[in-house]
Design an enzyme around this catalytic site. Structure first.
Site, PDB file in Angstrom:
ATOM      1  CE1 TYR A   1      -3.981  -9.775  -2.799  1.00 21.61           C
ATOM      2  CE2 TYR A   1      -4.255  -8.060  -4.454  1.00 21.61           C
ATOM      3  CZ  TYR A   1      -4.175  -8.442  -3.127  1.00 21.61           C
ATOM      4  OH  TYR A   1      -4.298  -7.501  -2.136  1.00 21.61           O
TER       5      TYR A   1
ATOM      6  CE  LYS B   1      -7.102  -9.010  -0.870  1.00 22.57           C
ATOM      7  NZ  LYS B   1      -7.326  -8.905   0.592  1.00 22.57           N
TER       8      LYS B   1
ATOM      9  CB  SER C   1      -7.066  -5.230  -3.730  1.00 23.50           C
ATOM     10  OG  SER C   1      -6.269  -4.755  -4.803  1.00 23.50           O
TER      11      SER C   1
END
Length: 284
Positions: A187, A191, A149
Protein backbone atom coordinates in the site's frame (compact mmCIF):
# COMPACT_ATOMS: atom_id res chain seq x y z
CA UNK A 1 -27.50 31.58 -7.57
CA UNK A 2 -24.02 30.49 -8.57
CA UNK A 3 -23.78 27.59 -10.99
CA UNK A 4 -22.90 24.30 -9.35
CA UNK A 5 -19.40 22.99 -9.80
CA UNK A 6 -19.33 19.48 -11.21
CA UNK A 7 -17.25 17.35 -8.84
CA UNK A 8 -16.35 13.68 -9.12
CA UNK A 9 -14.87 11.74 -6.21
CA UNK A 10 -13.96 8.07 -6.52
CA UNK A 11 -14.42 5.76 -3.57
CA UNK A 12 -17.00 8.17 -2.20
CA UNK A 13 -19.29 5.69 -0.51
CA UNK A 14 -17.15 4.84 2.52
CA UNK A 15 -14.34 5.96 4.82
CA UNK A 16 -12.47 9.13 3.94
CA UNK A 17 -14.27 9.43 0.60
CA UNK A 18 -17.65 9.52 2.30
CA UNK A 19 -16.44 12.11 4.79
CA UNK A 20 -15.18 14.30 1.93
CA UNK A 21 -18.57 14.01 0.23
CA UNK A 22 -20.26 14.91 3.51
CA UNK A 23 -18.04 17.95 4.04
CA UNK A 24 -18.64 19.18 0.50
CA UNK A 25 -22.38 18.55 0.74
CA UNK A 26 -22.47 20.62 3.94
CA UNK A 27 -20.56 23.50 2.31
CA UNK A 28 -22.19 26.77 1.34
CA UNK A 29 -20.59 26.35 -2.10
CA UNK A 30 -23.00 24.59 -4.47
CA UNK A 31 -21.73 21.39 -6.06
CA UNK A 32 -23.10 18.70 -8.30
CA UNK A 33 -21.38 15.85 -6.44
CA UNK A 34 -20.86 12.66 -8.39
CA UNK A 35 -20.23 10.01 -5.76
CA UNK A 36 -18.17 7.29 -7.39
CA UNK A 37 -18.73 3.78 -6.09
CA UNK A 38 -17.80 0.35 -7.43
CA UNK A 39 -21.36 -0.80 -6.68
CA UNK A 40 -24.30 1.50 -7.31
CA UNK A 41 -26.16 -0.01 -4.35
CA UNK A 42 -23.34 0.93 -1.97
CA UNK A 43 -23.37 4.47 -3.30
CA UNK A 44 -27.14 4.72 -2.87
CA UNK A 45 -26.86 3.57 0.74
CA UNK A 46 -24.18 6.20 1.34
CA UNK A 47 -26.41 8.94 -0.07
CA UNK A 48 -29.29 7.83 2.17
CA UNK A 49 -26.98 8.11 5.18
CA UNK A 50 -25.64 11.46 3.96
CA UNK A 51 -29.09 13.00 3.69
CA UNK A 52 -29.93 11.83 7.20
CA UNK A 53 -26.77 13.44 8.56
CA UNK A 54 -26.93 16.67 6.52
CA UNK A 55 -30.51 17.90 6.36
CA UNK A 56 -29.99 20.97 4.17
CA UNK A 57 -27.53 21.55 1.36
CA UNK A 58 -26.81 23.93 -1.49
CA UNK A 59 -25.57 20.93 -3.45
CA UNK A 60 -26.93 17.92 -5.27
CA UNK A 61 -25.47 14.44 -5.02
CA UNK A 62 -25.88 11.34 -7.16
CA UNK A 63 -24.10 8.02 -7.42
CA UNK A 64 -22.07 6.99 -10.47
CA UNK A 65 -20.48 3.61 -11.08
CA UNK A 66 -16.70 3.98 -10.86
CA UNK A 67 -14.53 0.89 -10.72
CA UNK A 68 -10.95 2.12 -11.08
CA UNK A 69 -9.77 -1.40 -11.90
CA UNK A 70 -11.94 -1.46 -15.06
CA UNK A 71 -11.18 0.66 -18.12
CA UNK A 72 -14.68 -0.07 -19.42
CA UNK A 73 -16.23 1.29 -16.23
CA UNK A 74 -14.12 4.46 -16.35
CA UNK A 75 -14.78 5.08 -20.04
CA UNK A 76 -18.51 4.73 -19.45
CA UNK A 77 -18.27 7.06 -16.46
CA UNK A 78 -16.45 9.83 -18.32
CA UNK A 79 -18.71 9.52 -21.37
CA UNK A 80 -21.73 9.87 -19.09
CA UNK A 81 -20.35 13.01 -17.45
CA UNK A 82 -19.59 14.51 -20.85
CA UNK A 83 -23.09 13.77 -22.14
CA UNK A 84 -24.89 15.14 -19.08
CA UNK A 85 -22.68 18.03 -17.96
CA UNK A 86 -20.20 18.73 -20.75
CA UNK A 87 -17.38 19.46 -18.29
CA UNK A 88 -15.80 18.50 -14.98
CA UNK A 89 -14.63 21.13 -12.49
CA UNK A 90 -13.05 18.94 -9.81
CA UNK A 91 -11.66 15.42 -9.93
CA UNK A 92 -10.77 13.85 -6.57
CA UNK A 93 -8.84 10.62 -7.04
CA UNK A 94 -9.66 9.07 -3.68
CA UNK A 95 -10.32 5.39 -4.44
CA UNK A 96 -7.66 3.16 -2.95
CA UNK A 97 -7.19 -0.27 -1.45
CA UNK A 98 -4.72 -2.31 0.58
CA UNK A 99 -4.11 -5.97 -0.20
CA UNK A 100 -1.34 -6.52 2.34
CA UNK A 101 -3.69 -8.39 4.66
CA UNK A 102 -4.54 -10.85 1.90
CA UNK A 103 -0.81 -11.32 1.29
CA UNK A 104 -0.08 -11.96 4.96
CA UNK A 105 -2.92 -14.46 5.27
CA UNK A 106 -1.82 -16.35 2.16
CA UNK A 107 -4.94 -15.46 0.16
CA UNK A 108 -2.74 -13.67 -2.39
CA UNK A 109 0.76 -14.25 -3.66
CA UNK A 110 3.30 -11.43 -3.58
CA UNK A 111 2.74 -10.70 -7.26
CA UNK A 112 -1.03 -10.81 -6.94
CA UNK A 113 -1.09 -8.44 -3.96
CA UNK A 114 1.38 -5.95 -5.43
CA UNK A 115 -0.28 -5.95 -8.84
CA UNK A 116 -3.70 -5.46 -7.28
CA UNK A 117 -2.39 -2.59 -5.14
CA UNK A 118 -0.74 -0.88 -8.08
CA UNK A 119 -3.74 -1.41 -10.36
CA UNK A 120 -6.15 0.17 -7.89
CA UNK A 121 -4.00 2.89 -6.35
CA UNK A 122 -1.96 4.06 -9.34
CA UNK A 123 -2.91 2.57 -12.71
CA UNK A 124 -6.64 3.10 -12.31
CA UNK A 125 -6.04 6.64 -11.12
CA UNK A 126 -3.90 7.36 -14.18
CA UNK A 127 -6.52 5.93 -16.54
CA UNK A 128 -9.33 8.01 -15.03
CA UNK A 129 -7.26 11.20 -14.87
CA UNK A 130 -6.25 10.86 -18.52
CA UNK A 131 -9.81 10.12 -19.64
CA UNK A 132 -11.21 13.03 -17.61
CA UNK A 133 -8.63 15.62 -18.68
CA UNK A 134 -10.60 16.92 -21.73
CA UNK A 135 -13.56 17.60 -19.41
CA UNK A 136 -11.36 19.39 -16.87
CA UNK A 137 -10.06 21.60 -19.67
CA UNK A 138 -13.65 22.72 -20.31
CA UNK A 139 -13.89 24.10 -16.75
CA UNK A 140 -13.01 27.70 -16.00
CA UNK A 141 -11.31 26.72 -12.70
CA UNK A 142 -10.36 23.03 -12.86
CA UNK A 143 -8.85 21.18 -9.91
CA UNK A 144 -7.19 17.78 -9.79
CA UNK A 145 -6.60 16.08 -6.43
CA UNK A 146 -4.77 12.87 -5.59
CA UNK A 147 -5.37 11.44 -2.11
CA UNK A 148 -2.06 10.09 -0.84
CA UNK A 149 -0.87 8.79 2.54
CA UNK A 150 1.62 9.82 5.19
CA UNK A 151 2.94 6.25 5.06
CA UNK A 152 4.32 6.95 1.58
CA UNK A 153 6.97 9.42 2.71
CA UNK A 154 10.54 8.27 2.05
CA UNK A 155 11.92 10.59 4.72
CA UNK A 156 9.55 9.26 7.35
CA UNK A 157 10.72 5.67 6.89
CA UNK A 158 13.52 6.75 9.27
CA UNK A 159 11.07 7.62 12.06
CA UNK A 160 10.44 5.06 14.78
CA UNK A 161 8.05 6.65 17.30
CA UNK A 162 4.28 6.37 17.61
CA UNK A 163 2.60 4.85 14.57
CA UNK A 164 5.95 4.79 12.79
CA UNK A 165 7.22 2.25 15.34
CA UNK A 166 4.80 -0.24 13.81
CA UNK A 167 5.52 0.79 10.25
CA UNK A 168 9.29 1.11 10.42
CA UNK A 169 10.45 -1.37 13.06
CA UNK A 170 13.27 -3.67 11.92
CA UNK A 171 12.84 -7.41 12.60
CA UNK A 172 15.44 -9.59 14.28
CA UNK A 173 18.41 -10.84 12.26
CA UNK A 174 18.11 -14.02 10.23
CA UNK A 175 15.88 -15.51 7.57
CA UNK A 176 13.00 -16.16 7.26
CA UNK A 177 11.73 -13.19 9.22
CA UNK A 178 9.00 -13.50 11.79
CA UNK A 179 6.09 -11.56 10.30
CA UNK A 180 8.12 -11.19 7.11
CA UNK A 181 5.88 -8.66 5.41
CA UNK A 182 5.17 -5.20 6.78
CA UNK A 183 1.40 -4.68 7.27
CA UNK A 184 1.27 -1.94 4.63
CA UNK A 185 4.29 -2.44 2.38
CA UNK A 186 2.48 -2.74 -0.94
CA UNK A 187 0.00 0.00 0.00
CA UNK A 188 2.63 2.54 1.02
CA UNK A 189 4.78 1.67 -2.00
CA UNK A 190 1.94 2.41 -4.39
CA UNK A 191 1.11 5.66 -2.61
CA UNK A 192 4.74 6.70 -3.09
CA UNK A 193 4.21 5.95 -6.78
CA UNK A 194 1.04 8.05 -6.69
CA UNK A 195 3.07 10.99 -5.38
CA UNK A 196 5.32 10.80 -8.44
CA UNK A 197 2.25 10.52 -10.65
CA UNK A 198 0.96 13.76 -9.14
CA UNK A 199 4.29 15.49 -9.80
CA UNK A 200 4.22 14.29 -13.40
CA UNK A 201 0.77 15.85 -13.85
CA UNK A 202 2.12 19.08 -12.34
CA UNK A 203 4.77 19.10 -15.05
CA UNK A 204 2.35 18.14 -17.82
CA UNK A 205 -0.09 20.90 -16.81
CA UNK A 206 2.46 23.57 -15.88
CA UNK A 207 1.31 25.89 -18.68
CA UNK A 208 -2.39 25.13 -18.23
CA UNK A 209 -4.94 26.38 -15.69
CA UNK A 210 -5.52 23.05 -13.91
CA UNK A 211 -4.54 23.27 -10.23
CA UNK A 212 -2.98 19.99 -9.04
CA UNK A 213 -2.53 18.77 -5.47
CA UNK A 214 -1.77 15.63 -3.53
CA UNK A 215 -3.58 15.58 -0.22
CA UNK A 216 -2.29 13.63 2.78
CA UNK A 217 -5.30 13.71 5.10
CA UNK A 218 -3.54 12.53 8.26
CA UNK A 219 -3.69 9.42 10.43
CA UNK A 220 -7.38 8.56 10.26
CA UNK A 221 -9.45 5.76 11.74
CA UNK A 222 -10.76 4.38 8.46
CA UNK A 223 -9.80 0.74 8.97
CA UNK A 224 -8.09 0.69 5.57
CA UNK A 225 -5.06 -1.20 6.89
CA UNK A 226 -7.22 -3.98 8.33
CA UNK A 227 -6.61 -2.93 11.95
CA UNK A 228 -10.14 -1.68 12.49
CA UNK A 229 -11.19 1.91 13.10
CA UNK A 230 -11.56 1.63 16.88
CA UNK A 231 -8.20 -0.09 17.30
CA UNK A 232 -6.53 2.57 15.15
CA UNK A 233 -7.81 5.28 17.49
CA UNK A 234 -5.80 3.67 20.28
CA UNK A 235 -2.51 3.69 18.37
CA UNK A 236 -0.24 6.41 19.71
CA UNK A 237 1.44 8.75 17.27
CA UNK A 238 3.72 11.67 18.07
CA UNK A 239 2.47 14.96 16.63
CA UNK A 240 4.82 17.75 17.62
CA UNK A 241 4.76 17.53 21.45
CA UNK A 242 1.63 15.43 21.99
CA UNK A 243 0.64 11.81 21.47
CA UNK A 244 -2.61 11.06 19.65
CA UNK A 245 -4.40 8.07 18.20
CA UNK A 246 -5.98 7.91 14.77
CA UNK A 247 -8.38 10.78 14.23
CA UNK A 248 -11.98 10.93 13.05
CA UNK A 249 -12.09 10.61 9.24
CA UNK A 250 -14.31 13.72 9.22
CA UNK A 251 -11.15 15.77 9.87
CA UNK A 252 -9.65 14.46 6.62
CA UNK A 253 -12.90 15.04 4.75
CA UNK A 254 -12.99 18.70 5.79
CA UNK A 255 -9.34 19.10 4.83
CA UNK A 256 -10.07 17.79 1.33
CA UNK A 257 -12.92 20.29 1.12
CA UNK A 258 -10.52 23.08 2.11
CA UNK A 259 -8.20 22.16 -0.77
CA UNK A 260 -11.13 22.03 -3.21
CA UNK A 261 -12.30 25.46 -2.03
CA UNK A 262 -8.94 27.16 -2.46
CA UNK A 263 -7.79 27.40 1.16
CA UNK A 264 -4.45 25.69 0.38
CA UNK A 265 -3.77 27.20 -3.03
CA UNK A 266 -0.36 28.49 -1.94
CA UNK A 267 0.75 24.83 -1.90
CA UNK A 268 -0.42 24.02 -5.42
CA UNK A 269 1.63 21.27 -7.04
CA UNK A 270 2.80 19.84 -3.71
CA UNK A 271 1.87 17.16 -1.21
CA UNK A 272 -0.14 18.92 1.48
CA UNK A 273 -0.93 17.31 4.79
CA UNK A 274 -3.59 18.14 7.35
CA UNK A 275 -1.78 17.29 10.58
CA UNK A 276 1.08 19.81 10.39
CA UNK A 277 -0.84 23.05 10.50
CA UNK A 278 2.17 25.36 10.82
CA UNK A 279 4.13 23.55 8.10
CA UNK A 280 1.58 21.77 5.90
CA UNK A 281 3.89 20.77 3.06
CA UNK A 282 4.79 17.15 3.72
CA UNK A 283 8.50 16.25 3.74
CA UNK A 284 9.20 13.57 1.15
Amino acid sequence: MAAKQILLITGGNTGLGYEAVKALYASATPYEILLGSRKISNGEQAIEKLKEEVKESASSVSVVQADVSSDESLEKLVNGIESKYGKLDVLINNAGASFDGALQSGQMSIREAYNASWDTNVSGTQVLTTLAMPLLFKSSQPRLLFVTSGTSSLIQTDLSDGIFARLNAAPDAGWPKQGQFNPVTSYRSTKTGLNMLMREWVKILRNDPVKVFAVSPGFLATGLGGMGAEQMKKVSRRLRWVQIGAQDPAIGGKFIRDVVEGKRDQYEGQIVRSDFFDDPVQPY
